[in-house]
Design a protein around this motif. Sequence first.
Motif, PDB file in Angstrom:
ATOM      1  N   TYR A  22       0.806  -1.224   0.000  1.00  0.00           N
ATOM      2  CA  TYR A  22       0.000   0.000   0.000  1.00  0.00           C
ATOM      3  C   TYR A  22       0.838   1.272   0.000  1.00  0.00           C
ATOM      4  O   TYR A  22       0.327   2.356  -0.200  1.00  0.00           O
ATOM      5  CB  TYR A  22      -0.962  -0.003   1.192  1.00  0.00           C
ATOM      6  CG  TYR A  22      -2.064  -1.018   1.015  1.00  0.00           C
ATOM      7  CD1 TYR A  22      -3.249  -0.685   0.390  1.00  0.00           C
ATOM      8  CD2 TYR A  22      -1.890  -2.335   1.443  1.00  0.00           C
ATOM      9  CE1 TYR A  22      -4.252  -1.628   0.197  1.00  0.00           C
ATOM     10  CE2 TYR A  22      -2.876  -3.279   1.260  1.00  0.00           C
ATOM     11  CZ  TYR A  22      -4.062  -2.922   0.636  1.00  0.00           C
ATOM     12  OH  TYR A  22      -5.040  -3.859   0.443  1.00  0.00           O
ATOM     13  N   SER A  23       2.119   1.171   0.246  1.00  0.00           N
ATOM     14  CA  SER A  23       2.984   2.344   0.171  1.00  0.00           C
ATOM     15  C   SER A  23       4.390   1.863  -0.115  1.00  0.00           C
ATOM     16  O   SER A  23       4.737   0.713   0.172  1.00  0.00           O
ATOM     17  CB  SER A  23       2.956   3.142   1.475  1.00  0.00           C
ATOM     18  OG  SER A  23       3.511   2.379   2.538  1.00  0.00           O
ATOM     19  N   LEU A  24       5.206   2.756  -0.704  1.00  0.00           N
ATOM     20  CA  LEU A  24       6.530   2.318  -1.103  1.00  0.00           C
ATOM     21  C   LEU A  24       7.496   3.485  -1.170  1.00  0.00           C
ATOM     22  O   LEU A  24       7.253   4.470  -1.870  1.00  0.00           O
ATOM     23  CB  LEU A  24       6.457   1.632  -2.479  1.00  0.00           C
ATOM     24  CG  LEU A  24       7.792   1.163  -3.082  1.00  0.00           C
ATOM     25  CD1 LEU A  24       8.493   0.180  -2.162  1.00  0.00           C
ATOM     26  CD2 LEU A  24       7.549   0.521  -4.450  1.00  0.00           C
ATOM     27  N   ASP A  25       8.546   3.389  -0.404  1.00  0.00           N
ATOM     28  CA  ASP A  25       9.722   4.232  -0.530  1.00  0.00           C
ATOM     29  C   ASP A  25      10.901   3.429   0.002  1.00  0.00           C
ATOM     30  O   ASP A  25      10.742   2.290   0.452  1.00  0.00           O
ATOM     31  CB  ASP A  25       9.553   5.574   0.205  1.00  0.00           C
ATOM     32  CG  ASP A  25       9.202   5.402   1.679  1.00  0.00           C
ATOM     33  OD1 ASP A  25       9.544   4.344   2.263  1.00  0.00           O
ATOM     34  OD2 ASP A  25       8.587   6.309   2.258  1.00  0.00           O
ATOM     35  N   GLY A  71       4.551  -2.806  -3.093  1.00  0.00           N
ATOM     36  CA  GLY A  71       4.132  -2.053  -4.259  1.00  0.00           C
ATOM     37  C   GLY A  71       3.548  -0.706  -3.910  1.00  0.00           C
ATOM     38  O   GLY A  71       2.901  -0.543  -2.884  1.00  0.00           O
ATOM     39  N   ALA A  72       3.776   0.262  -4.774  1.00  0.00           N
ATOM     40  CA  ALA A  72       3.105   1.549  -4.644  1.00  0.00           C
ATOM     41  C   ALA A  72       1.610   1.339  -4.886  1.00  0.00           C
ATOM     42  O   ALA A  72       1.201   0.454  -5.640  1.00  0.00           O
ATOM     43  CB  ALA A  72       3.676   2.543  -5.640  1.00  0.00           C
ATOM     44  N   ARG A  73       0.800   2.155  -4.242  1.00  0.00           N
ATOM     45  CA  ARG A  73      -0.642   1.947  -4.271  1.00  0.00           C
ATOM     46  C   ARG A  73      -1.201   1.905  -5.694  1.00  0.00           C
ATOM     47  O   ARG A  73      -2.111   1.131  -6.001  1.00  0.00           O
ATOM     48  CB  ARG A  73      -1.325   3.064  -3.477  1.00  0.00           C
ATOM     49  CG  ARG A  73      -2.793   2.808  -3.204  1.00  0.00           C
ATOM     50  CD  ARG A  73      -3.387   3.986  -2.446  1.00  0.00           C
ATOM     51  NE  ARG A  73      -2.798   4.132  -1.135  1.00  0.00           N
ATOM     52  CZ  ARG A  73      -3.287   3.579  -0.033  1.00  0.00           C
ATOM     53  NH1 ARG A  73      -4.366   2.840  -0.100  1.00  0.00           N
ATOM     54  NH2 ARG A  73      -2.713   3.773   1.127  1.00  0.00           N
ATOM     55  N   PRO A  84       7.619   5.469  -6.593  1.00  0.00           N
ATOM     56  CA  PRO A  84       7.209   6.809  -7.041  1.00  0.00           C
ATOM     57  C   PRO A  84       7.953   7.907  -6.296  1.00  0.00           C
ATOM     58  O   PRO A  84       7.487   8.428  -5.289  1.00  0.00           O
ATOM     59  CB  PRO A  84       5.711   6.831  -6.715  1.00  0.00           C
ATOM     60  CG  PRO A  84       5.574   5.932  -5.536  1.00  0.00           C
ATOM     61  CD  PRO A  84       6.627   4.861  -5.697  1.00  0.00           C
ATOM     62  N   GLU A  85       9.120   8.271  -6.775  1.00  0.00           N
ATOM     63  CA  GLU A  85       9.918   9.327  -6.156  1.00  0.00           C
ATOM     64  C   GLU A  85      10.023  10.493  -7.122  1.00  0.00           C
ATOM     65  O   GLU A  85      10.801  10.463  -8.077  1.00  0.00           O
ATOM     66  CB  GLU A  85      11.317   8.813  -5.782  1.00  0.00           C
ATOM     67  CG  GLU A  85      11.312   7.825  -4.643  1.00  0.00           C
ATOM     68  CD  GLU A  85      11.163   8.490  -3.290  1.00  0.00           C
ATOM     69  OE1 GLU A  85      11.042   9.721  -3.244  1.00  0.00           O
ATOM     70  OE2 GLU A  85      11.175   7.770  -2.275  1.00  0.00           O
ATOM     71  N   SER A  86       9.227  11.503  -6.941  1.00  0.00           N
ATOM     72  CA  SER A  86       9.200  12.652  -7.839  1.00  0.00           C
ATOM     73  C   SER A  86      10.538  13.393  -7.821  1.00  0.00           C
ATOM     74  O   SER A  86      11.094  13.691  -6.771  1.00  0.00           O
ATOM     75  CB  SER A  86       8.073  13.608  -7.422  1.00  0.00           C
ATOM     76  OG  SER A  86       8.105  14.783  -8.186  1.00  0.00           O
ATOM     77  N   GLY A  87      11.053  13.708  -9.006  1.00  0.00           N
ATOM     78  CA  GLY A  87      12.232  14.541  -9.120  1.00  0.00           C
ATOM     79  C   GLY A  87      13.544  13.837  -8.835  1.00  0.00           C
ATOM     80  O   GLY A  87      14.571  14.489  -8.684  1.00  0.00           O
ATOM     81  N   MET A  97       9.765   1.720 -15.000  1.00  0.00           N
ATOM     82  CA  MET A  97      11.015   2.298 -14.518  1.00  0.00           C
ATOM     83  C   MET A  97      11.959   1.223 -13.987  1.00  0.00           C
ATOM     84  O   MET A  97      13.144   1.203 -14.314  1.00  0.00           O
ATOM     85  CB  MET A  97      10.733   3.337 -13.433  1.00  0.00           C
ATOM     86  CG  MET A  97       9.973   4.561 -13.932  1.00  0.00           C
ATOM     87  SD  MET A  97      10.749   5.327 -15.381  1.00  0.00           S
ATOM     88  CE  MET A  97      12.362   5.732 -14.747  1.00  0.00           C
ATOM     89  N   ILE A  98      11.451   0.335 -13.145  1.00  0.00           N
ATOM     90  CA  ILE A  98      12.329  -0.715 -12.616  1.00  0.00           C
ATOM     91  C   ILE A  98      12.751  -1.656 -13.739  1.00  0.00           C
ATOM     92  O   ILE A  98      13.892  -2.147 -13.765  1.00  0.00           O
ATOM     93  CB  ILE A  98      11.654  -1.478 -11.451  1.00  0.00           C
ATOM     94  CG1 ILE A  98      12.694  -2.347 -10.720  1.00  0.00           C
ATOM     95  CG2 ILE A  98      10.475  -2.313 -11.917  1.00  0.00           C
ATOM     96  CD1 ILE A  98      12.171  -2.972  -9.433  1.00  0.00           C
TER      97      ILE A  98
END
Length: 821
Positions: free
Chosen positions: A338-341, A439-441, A369-372, A400-401
């Motif tokens: 549900y979230s990913l960093d 995984g990112a949501r 999902p890392e913006s910038g 991306m991966i």
Amino acid sequence: MSHKLYTIQEIQAIIHADGVINHPETSIRTLSIDSRKLTDMEHALFFALKGRRNSHDFITDIYESGIRSFVIYDKEFNVSAFPDANFLIVDDTLKALQLLAAYHRSLFTYPVIAITGSNGKTIVKEWLYQLLSPEFTVIRSPKSYNSQIGVPLSVWQMTDEHTLAIIETGISKAGEMEALEKIVKPTIGILTNIGEAHNEGFSSTEEKIEEKLKLFENCGLFIYSPFYLRGYTGTIPGRTQFTWCHHAKADLDVWGDEILENKYQFLRGEFKGGEVQCIIPFTDHASVENAICCWATMLAMDYNPEISDKRLEKLLPVRMRLEMKTGNNNCSVIDDSYSLDISSLTIALDFLRQQNQHVKRTLILSDIPESGVDPANLYEQVARLLENKDLDKLIGVGPMISSNSDLFKIESRFFDSTEDLLQHLNELPFFNETILLKGARAFGFEKISRALTQKVHETVLEINLNALENNLNFYKSLLNPGVKVMAMVKAFSYGSGSFEIANLLQFNKIDYLAVAFADEGVTLRKAGINLPIMVMNADELAFETIIQHKLEPEIYNFRVLENFIDILNQKNIEQYPVHIKIDTGMHRLGFMDNEVDALLDLIHNTDAIEVKSAFSHLVGSEDVSLDDFTDQQISSFATITDKIEKSLGYKFIRHIANTSGISRWKQAQFDMVRLGIGLYGIDNAYQERSPLESVAVLKTSVSQLKNLKAGESVGYNRKGVLSDDGTIATVKIGYADGYDRRLGNGVGQMSINGKIVPVIGNVCMDMCMLNVSGIDVKEGDEVIVFGKDIKIEKVAADIGTIAYELLTGISQRVKRVYFSE
């Protein structure tokens, strides 16, 4: 992301350390505090923090893992034994960690939001991340890293590529916040609320408020609700304050609320003399308050009210926990989808690493999902992380991966999307693996979770592994230095699981496990548990199995001892470890005092066995009325074991204290204690204000609702009768699941949407009925059978039994879900 590299000499100056620096060219970017969670060995700095165990004892193992830089507090430690390592020596390693983090924080000028309060800190942090990410590249505290250790580790993650930090802070007693303020130096402060949590650490509510507000002393902007500071006479911090309240004068006065479609809350308020409004996708009180706190923050940060409204309506639920479920084909599935960093990935990989029940560890990972952020830089960091976490296989999902697949050196396969993976799932023969879903949501990994996990009975027993670990650490804190811990995992760990619990205990370096029967020990051995395991009910039929799997039998009478010696002699085995049971008053199993001389004669006449421990069992360690008898048992045990030790001429482990014995009888600790039901938050020594956390929550759901007339009956034999018109709910749990029939007909209670409701009629085999008249319930709603609101001890007391019986009686068809927050 590129973290600043510090030279070891720079760090030495920052933390004011003495040192032995053998490699001054060493550069540091990773801080480690746990010998079980090491990564980035070449650039890691390990802090030996003070605790119950001497952390310096683990330095050899950490060194062998590849780390070469340490911060230590023991000035007598033999650093010369590690000639190619760097050692920084300080008086207090925690303060050194905090000093280093505070210096690191000083390098950045972008805004830092600090959040504290009694409840809601993590939710507000995660929702602000969702709300503010379109404008900012955000670094935030991972999960609930808000302690004296967690805060500096969170701040350490700040880099030049971020443009906003959101740091969660928590305290449990007076005197803690000042150190955190120096680390965080927030520019914006948020107080969520003031409640009952951690009241025991403060002399008064006034002191608690005063301590929490120290975090915001130097803030430019402080956001809070005056409702929670009513009666507080001290100074309100912040050069500017922004207030929010319900139906009271404030910068944001929320004066109207309406529930829409049973799932949205429509809020209206006054801001800058005009009306503002927003819709949030939650209706429960806590979520509404947390959302208003976020709304106030956006307005205080000069966000357009219309933009705030649009984003608040799209808020997503926060699931700050990973769940372990039973998968298909003898797999375990860890669902953290549900979230990913990078921070949460590291935490999840550490949890995966402690699982030993399967031969392979697999990660299914989506794009991050890392913006910038430069993707090559990001996925190079991910690849480096995976190399250090004992991973066998990677399945990447996302463009991306996939485009950076050449960075990953382990077995891997890549898919453009979740749908693409699902279409090729039959080409991925998962078998006997522990599979982590991270995984990112946006990638909808819940679809993968459904495909990989077993479809089982909907009633669920949730096991909170964090709570279990906290309970373990509480009991450890009561022990004298050097006292070992044996954890009781018999009877399927009191109904809570097998290898799932044992893995956690092994990870936390428990000294011994105890099971009731040899088969339980074999299951643990096959699941990768290598701790010493004592088998309490050992007999000749199990001796072959015990020896084959290196289990250690309890010896409680001459028949068992003689038979075991015969088996060992046949196999030419010498000095096999055994545990001698002494009967000091339980009169269940064990050698009586008058049998000890004959026992010693038998032991002296054989080389087949070695006494690993001698132990006994307290009859009523929690019962004040039996204190004289308990004292007598302890004294008798000491006398008997002294005699055995003197006769044998060597030392062995002595243990008699059970869970309540640990809590109430310090003189009963001897060399080891046996911790059982206390791990699960139950200790009869604490009748009120228990320091333990509830571990198990039994949940089910509403299958059907029926409106009945007064006088109509419910269930078998028409035992339940409504006295007035009302509503009943049929729920998916019955006596075949372990819900005792004695809880029928108003004896038992359950909780639905925070309301306590009684069981009506007889309990059936697979279901039972609840009287839900007058409360808001719909089909599919979650029902708590026991947990925080309905204590299992009360459920047991209502039918004249004990919590042990209820926990161990929960059917195996009830799904166990293990989660870590």
